[in-house]
Design an enzyme around this catalytic site. Structure first.
Site, PDB file in Angstrom:
ATOM      1  N   SER A  58     120.444  42.525  49.713  1.00 41.06           N
ATOM      2  CA  SER A  58     121.418  41.986  48.911  1.00 41.06           C
ATOM      3  C   SER A  58     121.564  40.242  49.263  1.00 41.06           C
ATOM      4  O   SER A  58     121.851  39.738  48.451  1.00 41.06           O
ATOM      5  CB  SER A  58     122.739  42.403  49.018  1.00 41.06           C
ATOM      6  OG  SER A  58     123.382  42.390  50.315  1.00 41.06           O
ATOM      7  N   LYS A 136     128.139  39.574  52.132  1.00 44.30           N
ATOM      8  CA  LYS A 136     128.141  38.574  51.224  1.00 44.30           C
ATOM      9  C   LYS A 136     128.499  37.190  51.369  1.00 44.30           C
ATOM     10  O   LYS A 136     129.087  36.988  52.366  1.00 44.30           O
ATOM     11  CB  LYS A 136     128.737  39.312  49.830  1.00 44.30           C
ATOM     12  CG  LYS A 136     128.596  40.868  49.816  1.00 44.30           C
ATOM     13  CD  LYS A 136     127.431  41.276  49.139  1.00 44.30           C
ATOM     14  CE  LYS A 136     127.122  42.833  48.934  1.00 44.30           C
ATOM     15  NZ  LYS A 136     125.842  43.243  48.408  1.00 44.30           N
TER      16      LYS A 136
END
Length: 261
Positions: A58, A136
């Site tokens: 990700s 993230k």
């Protein structure tokens, strides 16, 4: 001459006794040294910094976790956020809220004894914690409105487009053909969300391969995560040795591929 020899012979048992005494002293001190080392490790892991493994793609290519490659091990510092909140652009590790944990499976053994040892190992940092820790990038903070996209396909925060050179892989956005206003919308688009105070809007750098805040926008926090869930800021790649160094935007990253494009 005889006296000198006798004197030398008589010192040998004394030396042996001293050596034996030192060995016994070291053996008595060894458990204390081990306990001190474990306590220091626990304190460092809890309050200063911890190493985490990147398990998914990700954050490619900023952080490696792709299939078939060696996942990065990153150092996450915990001191900075004791004096201030995360800022836009920070790469952080956080505990996934309940709605983010549907696919998470425990990494602990079903054997009670082994599981107990794993839990102890987690306290001192030799075993990963049994929780859904994610990495993230902070895109918007409490009180800010985030949405996508402007006419160039950029994410907007409080109406201003973000310059995001770290995003290499994103869904197709073609002005006049595939945008947020065309009959067939770009999959890059998402509706405006005002981030609640004390929360953060998170997105992965690998935009079309990241189940981030956009994916959870229907939950009770509109996809945002509480600041209380933040474990720390990712600052350094420790392993593999070929990638060791501060976490920066890649200079010449490869173009990745989005599914369905």
């Amino acid at each position: 001459m005889t006296d000198d020899k006798d004197s030398g012979a008589s010192e040998t048992p004394k030396k042996k006794k001293k050596q034996a005494g030192k060995q016994r002293s070291f053996l008595r001190e060894l458990p204390v040294l081990i306990v001190v080392a474990l306590v220091l490790s626990f304190l460092l892991q809890t309050f200063v910094a911890r190493v985490y493994l990147i398990p998914s793609e990700s954050m490619e290519p900023t952080l490696h976790g792709c299939d078939g490659c060696t996942g990065d091990r990153i150092v996450v510092e915990k001191i900075g956020y004791r004096f201030g909140d995360p800022k836009q652009g920070d790469v952080i590790v956080f505990l996934g809220p309940d709605s983010w944990n549907e696919r998470y499976k425990s990494i602990r053994s079903s054997n009670a004894v082994i599981r107990g040892l794993q839990n102890v190992g987690s306290l001192i940092g030799v075993v990963p914690p049994d929780e859904n820790d994610l990495v993230k990038r902070v895109i918007a903070t409490g009180g800010q409105k985030v949405e996508c996209c402007d006419d160039q396909g950029r994410v907007l925060v409080d109406g201003k487009p973000l310059d995001e050179p770290y995003v290499i892989n994103d869904f197709t956005f073609t002005p006049g053909t595939l945008t947020c206003t065309t009959p067939q919308q770009s999959r890059r688009c998402f509706a405006p969300v005002t981030v609640p105070d004390g929360n953060l809007w998170m997105m992965g750098d690998n935009r079309c391969n990241s189940a981030d805040s956009r994916f959870h926008v229907q939950d009770e926090r509109q996809g945002t995560i509480p600041i209380d869930n933040v474990r720390g800021r990712a600052i350094f790649i420790a392993l593999p040795l070929s990638r060791i160094g501060l976490i920066r935007t890649p200079d010449d990253p490869p173009k990745l591929r989005c599914p369905g494009q």
